[in-house]
Design a protein around this motif. Structure first.
Motif, PDB file in Angstrom:
ATOM      1  N   GLN A   5     -13.527  17.570  -2.865  1.00 37.41           N
ATOM      2  CA  GLN A   5     -12.475  17.189  -3.807  1.00 37.41           C
ATOM      3  C   GLN A   5     -13.042  16.884  -5.186  1.00 37.41           C
ATOM      4  OE1 GLN A   5     -10.876  14.057  -1.364  1.00 37.41           O
ATOM      5  NE2 GLN A   5      -9.115  15.283  -0.727  1.00 37.41           N
ATOM      6  N   GLU A   6     -14.208  16.256  -5.213  1.00 41.14           N
ATOM      7  CA  GLU A   6     -14.873  15.994  -6.491  1.00 41.14           C
ATOM      8  C   GLU A   6     -15.202  17.315  -7.193  1.00 41.14           C
ATOM      9  OE1 GLU A   6     -15.393  13.331  -8.115  1.00 41.14           O
ATOM     10  OE2 GLU A   6     -15.517  11.617  -6.765  1.00 41.14           O
ATOM     11  N   ARG A   7     -15.678  18.276  -6.425  1.00 41.53           N
ATOM     12  CA  ARG A   7     -16.019  19.574  -6.987  1.00 41.53           C
ATOM     13  C   ARG A   7     -14.756  20.284  -7.484  1.00 41.53           C
ATOM     14  NH1 ARG A   7     -18.720  21.041  -3.121  1.00 41.53           N
ATOM     15  NH2 ARG A   7     -17.252  22.347  -1.974  1.00 41.53           N
ATOM     16  N   ALA A   8     -13.673  20.165  -6.714  1.00 48.55           N
ATOM     17  CA  ALA A   8     -12.407  20.775  -7.121  1.00 48.55           C
ATOM     18  C   ALA A   8     -11.925  20.182  -8.435  1.00 48.55           C
ATOM     19  CB  ALA A   8     -11.357  20.574  -6.034  1.00 48.55           C
ATOM     20  N   TRP A   9     -12.056  18.852  -8.557  1.00 48.31           N
ATOM     21  CA  TRP A   9     -11.611  18.202  -9.788  1.00 48.31           C
ATOM     22  C   TRP A   9     -12.421  18.710 -10.978  1.00 48.31           C
ATOM     23  CZ3 TRP A   9      -7.367  15.178 -10.160  1.00 48.31           C
ATOM     24  CH2 TRP A   9      -7.147  14.569 -11.389  1.00 48.31           C
ATOM     25  N   SER A  10     -13.711  18.827 -10.788  1.00 53.78           N
ATOM     26  CA  SER A  10     -14.579  19.265 -11.865  1.00 53.78           C
ATOM     27  C   SER A  10     -14.292  20.708 -12.274  1.00 53.78           C
ATOM     28  CB  SER A  10     -16.044  19.123 -11.443  1.00 53.78           C
ATOM     29  OG  SER A  10     -16.911  19.652 -12.416  1.00 53.78           O
TER      30      SER A  10
END
Length: 219
Positions: A5-10
């Motif tokens: 999810q962190e990667r998706a946000w970025s």
């Protein structure tokens, strides 16, 4: 959020998340921060917003099913918005934007007046404990906020699996000068554009009846 999810946000936020100016709180919106939907989406199209989009199951399905319309997901939980972006990107949805903010402030300060064709409130937090019911979204102060963002004859759609909240919603909207019922009988028929989600199935499994409401913005 999870690592994914962190990667998706970025990676995906620049394409999906509307960058807003904050007021005092991290999920607030500074007054005067109104957007121009045609500039945000790159076109003029019917505009639909969902308050409390959660993990985005309903709005991603709707956006993929109705490419002729544009959609705005309003949610305060970043992990849910990340999940929404992942699913939207996976199915190639491009007519969807996300706002990480409190819904009343989005209606008051971000969306232009009379810009929405529809506003959805599906399965909002019921705050079912008696001492917490005052926190419910659909209370007497909500109809004027919703009415300001909806165009004349725009539709407010609601659904919940908590009977007492459904009754409160109906009482509040029936008493609102800016709205009239868009259904006959006790409850509205199930909205065809609302896909069945895991959250709804969970409520049904627990024996709770799903109740829909629909109101039209009075011109």
């Amino acid at each position: 959020m999870s690592e994914g999810q962190e990667r998706a946000w970025s990676e995906l936020a620049p394409s999906y998340v509307i960058d807003v100016q904050r007021d005092a709180a991290s999920t607030s919106i500074r007054p005067g921060s109104v957007i121009e939907p045609a500039a945000v989406f790159g076109r003029s199209a019917p505009l639909i917003a969902e308050i409390g989009s959660g993990q985005g199951h309903a709005i991603v399905h709707a956006a993929s099913s109705r490419p002729e319309a544009d959609f705005v997901a309003i949610e305060v939980f970043k992990a849910g918005l990340a999940r929404t972006m992942l699913d939207a990107d996976r199915v190639g949805v491009r007519n969807l934007r996300l706002v990480e903010a409190n819904a009343p402030e989005v209606l008051q300060h971000l969306l232009p007046a009379a810009s929405l064709d529809e506003l959805w409130v599906f399965f909002p937090d019921p705050w079912h404990k008696k001492k917490h019911t005052k926190r419910r979204l659909v209370a007497p102060e909500f109809p004027p906020q919703a009415a300001a963002a909806l165009r004349a004859d725009g539709v407010l759609r609601l659904a919940t699996d908590w009977e007492d909240y459904a009754l409160q919603m109906r009482d509040v909207l029936d008493a609102a000068d800016d709205f009239e019922r868009a259904f006959e009988g006790e409850w509205a028929p199930r909205f065809d554009g609302r896909t069945m989600t895991a959250f709804e199935r969970k409520g049904i499994a627990k024996g709770r009846e799903i109740r829909d409401l629909a109101y039209r913005r009075v011109s």
